[in-house]
Scaffold this motif. Structure first.
Motif, PDB file in Angstrom:
ATOM      1  N   CYS A 185       0.817  -1.218   0.000  1.00  0.00           N
ATOM      2  CA  CYS A 185       0.000   0.000   0.000  1.00  0.00           C
ATOM      3  C   CYS A 185       0.849   1.264   0.000  1.00  0.00           C
ATOM      4  N   HIS A 186       2.170   1.104   0.022  1.00  0.00           N
ATOM      5  CA  HIS A 186       3.039   2.277   0.095  1.00  0.00           C
ATOM      6  C   HIS A 186       4.056   2.297  -1.046  1.00  0.00           C
ATOM      7  N   THR A 187       3.789   1.512  -2.069  1.00  0.00           N
ATOM      8  CA  THR A 187       4.634   1.533  -3.275  1.00  0.00           C
ATOM      9  C   THR A 187       3.716   1.555  -4.500  1.00  0.00           C
ATOM     10  N   PRO A 188       2.899   2.609  -4.642  1.00  0.00           N
ATOM     11  CA  PRO A 188       1.931   2.644  -5.740  1.00  0.00           C
ATOM     12  C   PRO A 188       2.571   2.643  -7.123  1.00  0.00           C
ATOM     13  N   ASN A 189       3.841   3.019  -7.211  1.00  0.00           N
ATOM     14  CA  ASN A 189       4.514   3.049  -8.509  1.00  0.00           C
ATOM     15  C   ASN A 189       5.063   1.687  -8.931  1.00  0.00           C
ATOM     16  N   ALA A 190       4.981   0.693  -8.051  1.00  0.00           N
ATOM     17  CA  ALA A 190       5.424  -0.658  -8.399  1.00  0.00           C
ATOM     18  C   ALA A 190       4.284  -1.387  -9.106  1.00  0.00           C
ATOM     19  N   HIS A 191       4.536  -1.793 -10.340  1.00  0.00           N
ATOM     20  CA  HIS A 191       3.520  -2.520 -11.098  1.00  0.00           C
ATOM     21  C   HIS A 191       3.522  -3.973 -10.647  1.00  0.00           C
ATOM     22  N   THR A 192       2.433  -4.420 -10.052  1.00  0.00           N
ATOM     23  CA  THR A 192       2.393  -5.766  -9.492  1.00  0.00           C
ATOM     24  C   THR A 192       1.032  -6.401  -9.685  1.00  0.00           C
ATOM     25  N   TYR A 193       1.045  -7.705  -9.917  1.00  0.00           N
ATOM     26  CA  TYR A 193      -0.221  -8.435 -10.050  1.00  0.00           C
ATOM     27  C   TYR A 193      -0.916  -8.601  -8.707  1.00  0.00           C
ATOM     28  N   TYR A 194      -0.291  -8.151  -7.625  1.00  0.00           N
ATOM     29  CA  TYR A 194      -0.920  -8.250  -6.309  1.00  0.00           C
ATOM     30  C   TYR A 194      -2.167  -7.374  -6.202  1.00  0.00           C
ATOM     31  N   ARG A 195      -2.269  -6.357  -7.066  1.00  0.00           N
ATOM     32  CA  ARG A 195      -3.402  -5.433  -6.996  1.00  0.00           C
ATOM     33  C   ARG A 195      -4.399  -5.706  -8.114  1.00  0.00           C
ATOM     34  N   SER A 196      -5.686  -5.468  -7.812  1.00  0.00           N
ATOM     35  CA  SER A 196      -6.717  -5.533  -8.842  1.00  0.00           C
ATOM     36  C   SER A 196      -6.719  -4.219  -9.614  1.00  0.00           C
ATOM     37  N   SER A 197      -7.571  -4.141 -10.630  1.00  0.00           N
ATOM     38  CA  SER A 197      -7.632  -2.917 -11.430  1.00  0.00           C
ATOM     39  C   SER A 197      -8.104  -1.725 -10.601  1.00  0.00           C
ATOM     40  N   SER A 198      -8.793  -1.996  -9.488  1.00  0.00           N
ATOM     41  CA  SER A 198      -9.256  -0.918  -8.616  1.00  0.00           C
ATOM     42  C   SER A 198      -8.143  -0.382  -7.722  1.00  0.00           C
ATOM     43  N   GLY A 199      -7.023  -1.099  -7.673  1.00  0.00           N
ATOM     44  CA  GLY A 199      -5.906  -0.686  -6.831  1.00  0.00           C
ATOM     45  C   GLY A 199      -5.839  -1.407  -5.502  1.00  0.00           C
ATOM     46  N   ARG A 200      -6.881  -2.170  -5.155  1.00  0.00           N
ATOM     47  CA  ARG A 200      -6.875  -2.898  -3.886  1.00  0.00           C
ATOM     48  C   ARG A 200      -5.921  -4.098  -3.978  1.00  0.00           C
ATOM     49  N   VAL A 201      -5.149  -4.319  -2.927  1.00  0.00           N
ATOM     50  CA  VAL A 201      -4.266  -5.484  -2.870  1.00  0.00           C
ATOM     51  C   VAL A 201      -5.135  -6.711  -2.616  1.00  0.00           C
ATOM     52  N   VAL A 202      -5.132  -7.655  -3.549  1.00  0.00           N
ATOM     53  CA  VAL A 202      -6.057  -8.783  -3.474  1.00  0.00           C
ATOM     54  C   VAL A 202      -5.365 -10.138  -3.413  1.00  0.00           C
ATOM     55  N   VAL A 203      -4.049 -10.179  -3.580  1.00  0.00           N
ATOM     56  CA  VAL A 203      -3.357 -11.471  -3.617  1.00  0.00           C
ATOM     57  C   VAL A 203      -2.769 -11.830  -2.259  1.00  0.00           C
ATOM     58  N   SER A 204      -1.889 -11.008  -1.738  1.00  0.00           N
ATOM     59  CA  SER A 204      -1.140 -11.372  -0.541  1.00  0.00           C
ATOM     60  C   SER A 204      -1.938 -11.145   0.735  1.00  0.00           C
ATOM     61  N   THR A 205      -1.539 -11.873   1.770  1.00  0.00           N
ATOM     62  CA  THR A 205      -2.128 -11.668   3.093  1.00  0.00           C
ATOM     63  C   THR A 205      -1.259 -10.686   3.873  1.00  0.00           C
ATOM     64  N   PRO A 206      -1.876  -9.821   4.674  1.00  0.00           N
ATOM     65  CA  PRO A 206      -1.087  -8.896   5.489  1.00  0.00           C
ATOM     66  C   PRO A 206      -0.706  -9.484   6.839  1.00  0.00           C
TER      67      PRO A 206
END
Length: 639
Positions: A597-618
């Protein structure tokens, strides 16, 4: 072919050979083995103070002087030759085991971790949590979608409880992604000593990190050993799952390899198909006009020979790194199109080959392979958790998000400077502008960074601007002529979006989720009774361990859910909307403190198109484990 995993046996060993191998082994591990062989925890007090634990990344290895090693070896051989005792009973004793941990693992261990470590070391199977006063009805039927590591873990747990199950898999063999993905250099960066099922510790790994074919052999051996094939419908793809209210079961709509469609039923459905299955091709102008060979890493052509070819690799993630490392010596020229750099950690050993003494002792010395499995887990598990947590004050003044995160950043930066020269153009190209773990960290298999420095290798720090019949046009307009283009561009993030799943009242799972998949414990969703999703949203460990951990934890939880239904005389269970929303809110709140949630410039499949992190567990792994020991009854509607 890897032999079926089995427990090490002390029988049929040569004493001199055993002693020679013991003299090379981790002294801390040997103390724990000796304690378990004899049932005497006093050996920890005798030998422990003489052992020093030094870094041997990712673990800490126990070392000592030759005299102590010799005494340890003698004591272990004497214990193996001694008459049988009741020492084996102490192996799973919690208090006894806790006394060994700091010596075996090289660091202090909090009490909350002990029961988890007993399981993860393979010393004790996952213990039932709910009472077994009522058996799960023999009328219970389970459909498992997928025959990879997740499907196998759930199938073994179901078989152990006598639950009837059937596995559906579109492929011709078990293995999932390990069967279908065969690009050069394929492997995983989870240590092989750990990347297995705890009930089936494999002492036979030849590489510190599992290579594709060897891991596939492990999964095939599991299927053979446990006679899973008689429960599998190969060549059968699940197209739809519809809840049948009248029957109180799921309709499973399938299509066979010959195109024949059929419908079967099961009371419980477990999806074990993963969320990265469909290759993602980049949207580049002219991609279909290339006259040479185009191949995606997920659909590798085994007949493709790269020798003497002009090759481009598009991508800079784990897959691209492995392919470049594997093929750099074969090609005439290689161009790497790095769409965004990743942080790359150096390999810590000269070779990834497992030393012969570890393989020998894993096969011949009881408990030895278990302790090395446990050490591999411990070194890459919750000890690593601080790396993903943000320290706001630190992050305000640094690229890294915390002091722990900065240790990794400095390690990676030093590797860049050492390989490419500090401040060089190539160093600048490969240096990310976000904190480590913003994208999944990559472990150099040994020759990736070195490959980028070779005279016949170029790095383009951008995506291709266009593709034509001859090759690729770069962002600044240069033409690069090619024979082969390799697309290491990842997968679509599916989360079951390719399957038509309809719950109560025909509501579609895709409608429930929209572009932000969510789930309660066990991958459960309100309105979808008796449906468990193993590769659930926000369930993948992001800071350590591996998929094998989360799959085993969930397999236990699913069985406990079936047991709860049996105890209450119910045939369905469905998470309440309130429990679901509260759990997801807790995930989001915890996630807000993490690197993703603090590296918005990193392109990662961890986020959905809405920007919510949906893959990893916190969450920490021990938290995830505790959350899935048993269902919280008030969070479900049982009918």
């Amino acid at each position: 072919m890897t032999a079926a995993p089995e427990t090490a046996s002390a029988s049929r060993y040569d004493p001199a050979e055993l002693r020679a191998n013991l003299m090379q082994a981790d002294a801390g591990v040997l103390v724990c083995v000796l304690a378990q062989l004899t049932g005497d925890a006093g050996v920890v007090d005798r030998f422990g103070p003489l052992i020093e634990h030094v870094a041997d990344p990712p673990e800490r290895i126990g070392v000592t002087d030759e005299q102590t090693r010799s005494a340890l070896a003698d004591a272990i051989i004497a214990a193996l030759d001694a008459p049988a005792t009741d020492a084996a009973e102490k192996v799973t004793d919690r208090e006894f085991f806790a006394l060994l941990l700091s010596t075996g693992l090289g660091s202090e261990v909090d009490d909350e971790q002990v029961d988890l470590l007993l399981e993860q070391g393979g010393f004790r199977p996952s213990a039932p949590t709910l009472p077994r006063t009522v058996a799960i009805p023999d009328t219970t039927t389970m459909a498992i979608i997928g025959a990879g590591i997740a499907g196998i873990a759930v199938a073994l747990a179901a078989a152990e409880e006598g639950v009837s199950f059937e596995i559906f898999d579109r492929n011709h063999e078990v293995g999932g992604t390990w069967l279908t993905t065969t690009y050069p250099g394929i492997g995983v960066d989870t240590p092989s000593a750990y990347y297995s099922l705890s009930r089936e510790v494999n002492p036979n790994w030849t590489n510190y990190y599992p290579q594709g074919a060897e891991y596939q052999d492990y999964l095939v051996a599991l299927a053979d050993k446990h006679q899973l094939r008689e429960h599998i419908r190969f060549g059968t793809e699940v197209e739809a799952l519809w809840w049948d209210e009248e029957r109180g079961q799921w309709q499973i709509h399938t299509v066979g390899a010959d195109g024949t469609r059929s419908v079967s039923h099961a009371g419980v459905v477990v999806t074990a198909a993963g969320y990265l299955n469909r290759p993602r091709w980049p949207d580049v102008k002219g991609r279909d006009t290339f006259a040479g060979v185009s191949v995606h890493s997920a659909q590798w052509d085994s007949s493709l020979d790269l020798t003497g070819k002009k090759v481009a690799v598009i991508g800079a993630g784990c897959t691209a790194v492995q392919i470049v490392d594997a093929c750099v010596d074969e090609v005439e020229h290689l161009t790497v199109f790095q769409r965004q750099p990743h942080w790359v950690a150096p390999r810590k050993r000269p070779s990834d080959d497992v030393p012969e003494h570890r393989r020998y002792l894993g096969k011949h010395l009881p408990y030895y392979a278990n302790w090395h499995r446990l050490k591999s887990y411990w070194a890459t598990a919750d000890n690593n958790y601080p790396v993903i947590l943000q320290d706001p004050q630190w992050a305000a003044e640094h690229l890294s998000i915390s002091p722990a995160n900065d240790v990794l950043l400095q390690l990676c930066r030093e590797y860049i400077d050492r390989t490419f020269g500090a401040g060089s153009e190539l160093a600048k190209k490969v240096t990310p502008d976000f904190a480590p773990y913003g994208k999944r960290i990559i472990r150099d298999p040994g020759g990736y960074y070195a490959a980028l420095t070779r005279d016949h290798v170029d790095v383009e720090a951008s995506e291709p601007a266009e593709i034509n019949a001859r090759g690729i046009v770069t962002a600044d307009g240069r033409q690069i002529d090619l024979d082969v283009i390799i697309y290491a561009t990842g997968y679509h993030l599916d989360f079951l979006s390719t399957v038509d799943i309809r719950g109560r009242d025909g509501r579609k799972l895709s409608e429930e989720w929209g572009d932000s998949p969510r789930a309660y414990r066990g991958g459960t969703v309100p309105g979808f009774p008796n449906l468990f999703i193993t590769s659930a949203p926000n369930y993948s460990p992001g800071h350590g361990a591996g998929a094998n951990f989360s799959m085993e934890v969930l397999a236990h939880y699913i069985i406990e859910c079936l047991q709860l239904m049996a105890l209450r005389g119910a045939t369905t269970m469905e998470v309440t909307r309130e429990a679901y929303e509260n759990y997801v809110a807790g995930i989001d709140e915890a996630m807000s403190r993490t690197v993703w949630c603090h590296t918005p410039n990193a392109h990662t499949y961890y986020r959905s198109s809405s920007g919510r992190v949906v893959v990893s567990t916190p969450f920490r792994l021990v938290d995830l484990w505790q959350q899935h020991r048993a269902p919280i009854e008030e969070d479900f509607t049982l009918r």
